[in-house]
Enzyme design. Structure first.
Site, PDB file in Angstrom:
ATOM      1  N   HIS A 165      46.076  43.065  33.605  1.00 57.25           N
ATOM      2  CA  HIS A 165      45.367  44.239  32.999  1.00 57.25           C
ATOM      3  C   HIS A 165      45.264  45.309  34.193  1.00 57.25           C
ATOM      4  O   HIS A 165      45.674  45.174  35.205  1.00 57.25           O
ATOM      5  CB  HIS A 165      43.716  43.932  32.748  1.00 57.25           C
ATOM      6  CG  HIS A 165      42.961  43.903  33.863  1.00 57.25           C
ATOM      7  ND1 HIS A 165      43.038  42.531  34.519  1.00 57.25           N
ATOM      8  CD2 HIS A 165      42.177  44.627  34.555  1.00 57.25           C
ATOM      9  CE1 HIS A 165      42.251  42.743  35.773  1.00 57.25           C
ATOM     10  NE2 HIS A 165      41.725  43.956  35.667  1.00 57.25           N
ATOM     11  N   ASP A 167      42.799  48.429  35.235  1.00 60.22           N
ATOM     12  CA  ASP A 167      41.260  48.789  35.308  1.00 60.22           C
ATOM     13  C   ASP A 167      41.199  50.108  34.503  1.00 60.22           C
ATOM     14  O   ASP A 167      41.928  51.076  34.374  1.00 60.22           O
ATOM     15  CB  ASP A 167      40.790  49.181  36.670  1.00 60.22           C
ATOM     16  CG  ASP A 167      40.712  47.549  37.395  1.00 60.22           C
ATOM     17  OD1 ASP A 167      40.952  46.708  36.666  1.00 60.22           O
ATOM     18  OD2 ASP A 167      40.434  47.588  38.677  1.00 60.22           O
ATOM     19  N   HIS A 223      47.244  43.868  37.352  1.00 62.90           N
ATOM     20  CA  HIS A 223      46.909  42.928  38.244  1.00 62.90           C
ATOM     21  C   HIS A 223      46.319  42.003  37.393  1.00 62.90           C
ATOM     22  O   HIS A 223      45.743  42.012  36.234  1.00 62.90           O
ATOM     23  CB  HIS A 223      45.879  43.485  39.246  1.00 62.90           C
ATOM     24  CG  HIS A 223      44.603  44.321  38.829  1.00 62.90           C
ATOM     25  ND1 HIS A 223      44.877  45.398  38.522  1.00 62.90           N
ATOM     26  CD2 HIS A 223      43.440  43.833  38.874  1.00 62.90           C
ATOM     27  CE1 HIS A 223      43.599  46.275  38.395  1.00 62.90           C
ATOM     28  NE2 HIS A 223      42.741  44.817  38.421  1.00 62.90           N
ATOM     29  N   ARG A 233      36.161  30.907  44.028  1.00 62.88           N
ATOM     30  CA  ARG A 233      36.458  31.996  44.476  1.00 62.88           C
ATOM     31  C   ARG A 233      35.517  33.050  43.820  1.00 62.88           C
ATOM     32  O   ARG A 233      35.272  32.975  42.602  1.00 62.88           O
ATOM     33  CB  ARG A 233      37.928  32.192  44.211  1.00 62.88           C
ATOM     34  CG  ARG A 233      38.437  33.534  44.554  1.00 62.88           C
ATOM     35  CD  ARG A 233      40.043  33.819  44.392  1.00 62.88           C
ATOM     36  NE  ARG A 233      40.288  35.181  44.890  1.00 62.88           N
ATOM     37  CZ  ARG A 233      40.390  36.255  43.783  1.00 62.88           C
ATOM     38  NH1 ARG A 233      40.094  35.860  42.519  1.00 62.88           N
ATOM     39  NH2 ARG A 233      40.597  37.435  44.253  1.00 62.88           N
TER      40      ARG A 233
HETATM   41  C1  OGA Z   1      38.498  42.995  38.033  1.00 64.92           C
HETATM   42  C2  OGA Z   1      39.714  42.364  38.711  1.00 64.92           C
HETATM   43  C3  OGA Z   1      40.445  40.343  39.914  1.00 64.92           C
HETATM   44  C4  OGA Z   1      39.736  39.389  40.899  1.00 64.92           C
HETATM   45  O1  OGA Z   1      37.534  42.603  38.106  1.00 64.92           O
HETATM   46  O2  OGA Z   1      38.932  44.141  37.233  1.00 64.92           O
HETATM   47  O3  OGA Z   1      40.804  42.680  38.553  1.00 64.92           O
HETATM   48  O4  OGA Z   1      40.487  39.101  41.809  1.00 64.92           O
HETATM   49  N1  OGA Z   1      39.337  41.136  39.356  1.00 64.92           N
HETATM   50  O5  OGA Z   1      38.657  38.768  40.697  1.00 64.92           O
HETATM   51 NI    NI Z   2      40.920  44.748  37.642  1.00 62.60          NI
END
Ligand code: OGA
Ligand code: NI
Length: 296
Positions: A165, A167, A223, A233
């Site tokens: 996605h 942001d 990402h 994690r």
């Molecule tokens: C988000 C995101 C990635 C992660 O919360 O927008 O991309 O590493 N998280 O948790």
């Molecule tokens: Ni994100």
């Protein structure tokens, strides 16, 4: 009985539940951490506030935002103690009832993220040639934090922690959790790069709104995150977002006959509504904003 933030149903899970299995082609498969030639730039902000150092920081941030839409910052002025306490709190957040202490840390963390986000945005407005304070108004007045917790997964090849996605913010500052559990991956034209966690670095993503406001000069970084077989994690994403009624459009100062607007004007509320409707249908996150393109 005290109420916990999430259930821990996953403690006894031995296989990935069917509704968590992604279709082949979208699931990560065996290559969980592919090798990549892309290096997400690490930018030292130590000289941001002195006259001679600032120009070089502006250049580095602009170059990274144009080329990748993502960068990491160090010497960002947020103390290691604040980062560590925030990480610890978010780790415990999912196990413990909310406490006053947590509220204090969240407050400190939020204040620091807004300060840091504002300094980075000042650099970007300078780099783009916008007036000082351009991003300081309703484009960033709504701040939100997303705390992510990914439990160990019996088979990380079948699923994703967070799907690919971009942001929906103007800018995101992402804090990865304690320990060396990688999972965050930047997708650059289909090539995946794992952004390893580092105790002092914060990851900065340009969101969809930055691409629109900069009239496509800056990129927005796609990402996703993968899960891990043995370790939990955590991450927290701090989003600087426009207010609901803020008009999202290319900054007028950037527009010339040679550089006409690439995007329509739309309120943030409409953007979110349309984004929600589109992302359900579309696989490619970038397609989600295509509806806002002005057709040539
Ligand atoms: C988000 C995101 C990635 C992660 O919360 O927008 O991309 O590493 N998280 O948790
Ligand atoms: Ni994100």
């Amino acid at each position: 009985m005290e109420k916990l933030f999430v259930s821990s149903w996953y403690d006894n899970v031995e296989t990935v539940p069917e509704n968590y299995v992604f279709p082949p082609g979208i699931r990560p498969g065996d290559d969980l951490c592919p090798k990549s030639d892309v290096i997400v730039p690490i930018i030292d902000l130590a000289n941001l506030h002195d006259k001679s150092g600032r120009a070089s920081v502006v250049k580095q941030i602009m170059d990274a935002s144009k080329e990748f839409g993502v960068l990491q910052v160090i010497n960002h002025g947020v103390s290691r103690e604040t980062l560590d306490e925030t990480r610890r709190m978010f780790k415990d957040f999912f196990k413990l009832p909310a406490e006053d202490r947590a509220k204090e840390i969240i407050k400190e963390y939020s204040v620091r993220m807004i300060e840091l986000g504002s300094s980075i945005l000042e650099v970007i407005s300078e780099g783009l040639g916008l007036e000082p304070g351009y991003f300081g108004k309703d484009l960033t007045e709504d701040a939100k934090v997303n705390v992510n917790h990914y439990p160990p997964c019996p088979d990380p090849t079948l699923t994703l922690g967070t799907s690919k996605h971009n942001d929906r913010s103007l800018l995101t500052i992402l804090l990865q959790g304690h320990g060396n559990v990688p999972g965050l991956q930047y997708c650059n034209d289909g090539q995946l790069t794992t952004i390893d966690p580092s105790p002092d670095a914060l990851v900065v993503f340009m969101g969809h709104i930055m691409k629109i406001v900069s009239n496509g000069t800056l990129r927005t970084a796609e990402h996703r995150s993968v899960t891990n077989k043995t370790e939990d994690r955590e991450s927290s994403a701090f989003f600087l977002c426009p207010t609901q009624d803020c008009v999202i459009e290319p900054a007028k100062a950037l527009l010339t006959p040679e550089n006409p607007p690439l995007f329509k004007s739309i309120t943030y509320k409409e953007f979110i509504k349309s984004h929600n409707a589109n992302r359900i249908k579309k696989e490619n996150p970038d397609d989600v904003v295509k509806t806002f393109f002005i057709k040539a």
